[in-house]
Design a protein around this motif. Structure first.
Motif, PDB file in Angstrom:
ATOM      1  N   ASP A   1      32.782  -4.496   9.794  1.00  0.00           N
ATOM      2  CA  ASP A   1      33.331  -4.109   8.501  1.00  0.00           C
ATOM      3  C   ASP A   1      33.919  -5.326   7.787  1.00  0.00           C
ATOM      4  OD1 ASP A   1      34.276  -2.357   6.471  1.00  0.00           O
ATOM      5  OD2 ASP A   1      36.259  -2.370   7.397  1.00  0.00           O
ATOM      6  N   PRO A   2      33.607  -5.515   6.513  1.00  0.00           N
ATOM      7  CA  PRO A   2      34.139  -6.684   5.789  1.00  0.00           C
ATOM      8  C   PRO A   2      35.658  -6.743   5.760  1.00  0.00           C
ATOM      9  CG  PRO A   2      32.368  -5.696   4.537  1.00  0.00           C
ATOM     10  CD  PRO A   2      32.648  -4.773   5.687  1.00  0.00           C
TER      11      PRO A   2
ATOM     12  N   ALA B   1      40.882  -7.778  -0.590  1.00  0.00           N
ATOM     13  CA  ALA B   1      40.799  -6.395  -0.112  1.00  0.00           C
ATOM     14  C   ALA B   1      40.909  -5.403  -1.267  1.00  0.00           C
ATOM     15  CB  ALA B   1      41.897  -6.131   0.911  1.00  0.00           C
ATOM     16  N   TRP B   2      41.784  -5.670  -2.215  1.00  0.00           N
ATOM     17  CA  TRP B   2      41.931  -4.785  -3.366  1.00  0.00           C
ATOM     18  C   TRP B   2      40.642  -4.772  -4.185  1.00  0.00           C
ATOM     19  CZ3 TRP B   2      41.764  -5.641  -8.654  1.00  0.00           C
ATOM     20  CH2 TRP B   2      42.171  -4.572  -9.441  1.00  0.00           C
ATOM     21  N   ALA B   3      40.058  -5.940  -4.405  1.00  0.00           N
ATOM     22  CA  ALA B   3      38.822  -6.014  -5.178  1.00  0.00           C
ATOM     23  C   ALA B   3      37.675  -5.310  -4.454  1.00  0.00           C
ATOM     24  CB  ALA B   3      38.453  -7.467  -5.441  1.00  0.00           C
ATOM     25  N   ALA B   4      37.628  -5.423  -3.135  1.00  0.00           N
ATOM     26  CA  ALA B   4      36.554  -4.779  -2.374  1.00  0.00           C
ATOM     27  C   ALA B   4      36.686  -3.262  -2.402  1.00  0.00           C
ATOM     28  CB  ALA B   4      36.568  -5.275  -0.939  1.00  0.00           C
TER      29      ALA B   4
ATOM     30  N   GLN C   1      28.406   2.512  -6.231  1.00  0.00           N
ATOM     31  CA  GLN C   1      27.011   2.227  -6.535  1.00  0.00           C
ATOM     32  C   GLN C   1      26.726   0.727  -6.644  1.00  0.00           C
ATOM     33  OE1 GLN C   1      29.026   3.962  -8.515  1.00  0.00           O
ATOM     34  NE2 GLN C   1      28.973   3.186 -10.591  1.00  0.00           N
ATOM     35  N   GLU C   2      27.748  -0.096  -6.805  1.00  0.00           N
ATOM     36  CA  GLU C   2      27.524  -1.534  -6.901  1.00  0.00           C
ATOM     37  C   GLU C   2      27.426  -2.199  -5.542  1.00  0.00           C
ATOM     38  OE1 GLU C   2      30.261  -3.574  -9.376  1.00  0.00           O
ATOM     39  OE2 GLU C   2      30.126  -2.092 -10.968  1.00  0.00           O
ATOM     40  N   ARG C   3      27.778  -1.518  -4.491  1.00  0.00           N
ATOM     41  CA  ARG C   3      27.737  -2.108  -3.165  1.00  0.00           C
ATOM     42  C   ARG C   3      26.293  -2.243  -2.702  1.00  0.00           C
ATOM     43  NH1 ARG C   3      32.717   1.337  -0.871  1.00  0.00           N
ATOM     44  NH2 ARG C   3      34.308   0.178  -1.974  1.00  0.00           N
ATOM     45  N   THR C   4      26.054  -3.243  -1.901  1.00  0.00           N
ATOM     46  CA  THR C   4      24.703  -3.471  -1.421  1.00  0.00           C
ATOM     47  C   THR C   4      24.403  -2.539  -0.252  1.00  0.00           C
ATOM     48  OG1 THR C   4      25.386  -5.145   0.154  1.00  0.00           O
ATOM     49  CG2 THR C   4      24.864  -5.896  -2.068  1.00  0.00           C
ATOM     50  N   GLU C   5      23.176  -2.533   0.158  1.00  0.00           N
ATOM     51  CA  GLU C   5      22.763  -1.696   1.278  1.00  0.00           C
ATOM     52  C   GLU C   5      23.436  -2.127   2.573  1.00  0.00           C
ATOM     53  OE1 GLU C   5      20.760   1.011   1.491  1.00  0.00           O
ATOM     54  OE2 GLU C   5      20.826   1.027  -0.685  1.00  0.00           O
ATOM     55  N   GLU C   6      23.776  -3.402   2.685  1.00  0.00           N
ATOM     56  CA  GLU C   6      24.353  -3.908   3.921  1.00  0.00           C
ATOM     57  C   GLU C   6      25.843  -3.653   4.032  1.00  0.00           C
ATOM     58  OE1 GLU C   6      23.482  -8.026   4.181  1.00  0.00           O
ATOM     59  OE2 GLU C   6      21.424  -7.693   4.742  1.00  0.00           O
ATOM     60  N   TRP C   7      26.488  -3.138   3.003  1.00  0.00           N
ATOM     61  CA  TRP C   7      27.958  -3.027   3.004  1.00  0.00           C
ATOM     62  C   TRP C   7      28.380  -1.626   3.344  1.00  0.00           C
ATOM     63  CZ3 TRP C   7      32.531  -1.128   1.434  1.00  0.00           C
ATOM     64  CH2 TRP C   7      33.622  -1.985   1.456  1.00  0.00           C
ATOM     65  N   PRO C   8      29.146  -1.321   4.338  1.00  0.00           N
ATOM     66  CA  PRO C   8      29.535  -2.207   5.436  1.00  0.00           C
ATOM     67  C   PRO C   8      28.444  -2.326   6.474  1.00  0.00           C
ATOM     68  CG  PRO C   8      30.530  -0.074   5.753  1.00  0.00           C
ATOM     69  CD  PRO C   8      29.766  -0.019   4.443  1.00  0.00           C
ATOM     70  N   ARG C   9      28.396  -3.416   7.123  1.00  0.00           N
ATOM     71  CA  ARG C   9      27.364  -3.668   8.132  1.00  0.00           C
ATOM     72  C   ARG C   9      27.852  -3.126   9.462  1.00  0.00           C
ATOM     73  NH1 ARG C   9      25.633  -9.729   7.193  1.00  0.00           N
ATOM     74  NH2 ARG C   9      24.145  -9.199   8.782  1.00  0.00           N
ATOM     75  N   GLU C  10      27.521  -1.906   9.732  1.00  0.00           N
ATOM     76  CA  GLU C  10      28.013  -1.208  10.917  1.00  0.00           C
ATOM     77  C   GLU C  10      27.437  -1.773  12.212  1.00  0.00           C
ATOM     78  OE1 GLU C  10      29.645   2.042  10.921  1.00  0.00           O
ATOM     79  OE2 GLU C  10      30.033   2.063   8.794  1.00  0.00           O
ATOM     80  N   ASP C  11      26.204  -2.313  12.160  1.00  0.00           N
ATOM     81  CA  ASP C  11      25.557  -2.726  13.384  1.00  0.00           C
ATOM     82  C   ASP C  11      25.921  -4.154  13.792  1.00  0.00           C
ATOM     83  OD1 ASP C  11      22.369  -3.929  12.170  1.00  0.00           O
ATOM     84  OD2 ASP C  11      24.301  -3.830  11.192  1.00  0.00           O
TER      85      ASP C  11
END
Length: 109
Positions: A30-31, A85-88, A94-104
């Motif tokens: 997780d970022p 963290a606040w910005a994230a 809908q603006e987040r990429t497919e990889e966010w969060p990268r669970e694997d």
């Protein structure tokens, strides 16, 4: 002699904290968890290295300068981590990429 040993121990401990921060950054998925790990371990490593410099300082003025650097560095680290963290968290989903969060990331099969 004793101050040299304390200086060396603080430098090695600071370097180990920085190494732990890098490993945590690479292993956590997780970022925000990565941000937390790097913020805490990086600040601890920075603090230990600055404390080592305080031990080896040649004058009281140099010690005061290092203490100011320590306080400003810790405050900057906490402020930047909170801002990121606040910005994230306030970014629309809908603006987040497919990889966010990268669970694997960091998990072994």
């Amino acid at each position: 002699m004793i101050l040299d040993i304390i200086y060396g121990v603080l430098l090695v401990a600071g370097a180990l904290f920085f190494a732990a921060a890098v490993i945590a950054f690479l292993r956590l998925g997780d970022p925000l968890a990565r941000l937390h790990a790097v913020g805490v371990a990086g600040t601890a490593g920075f603090g230990l290295i600055v404390l080592a410099r305080i031990v080896e300082a040649a004058s009281v003025w140099a010690m005061v300068e290092y203490l100011i650097i320590l306080v400003l560095g810790a405050a900057a680290s906490a402020t930047v981590a909170q801002g990121v963290a606040w910005a994230a968290r306030t970014r629309p989903e809908q603006e987040r990429t497919e990889e966010w969060p990268r669970e694997d990331r960091g998990r072994r099969s």
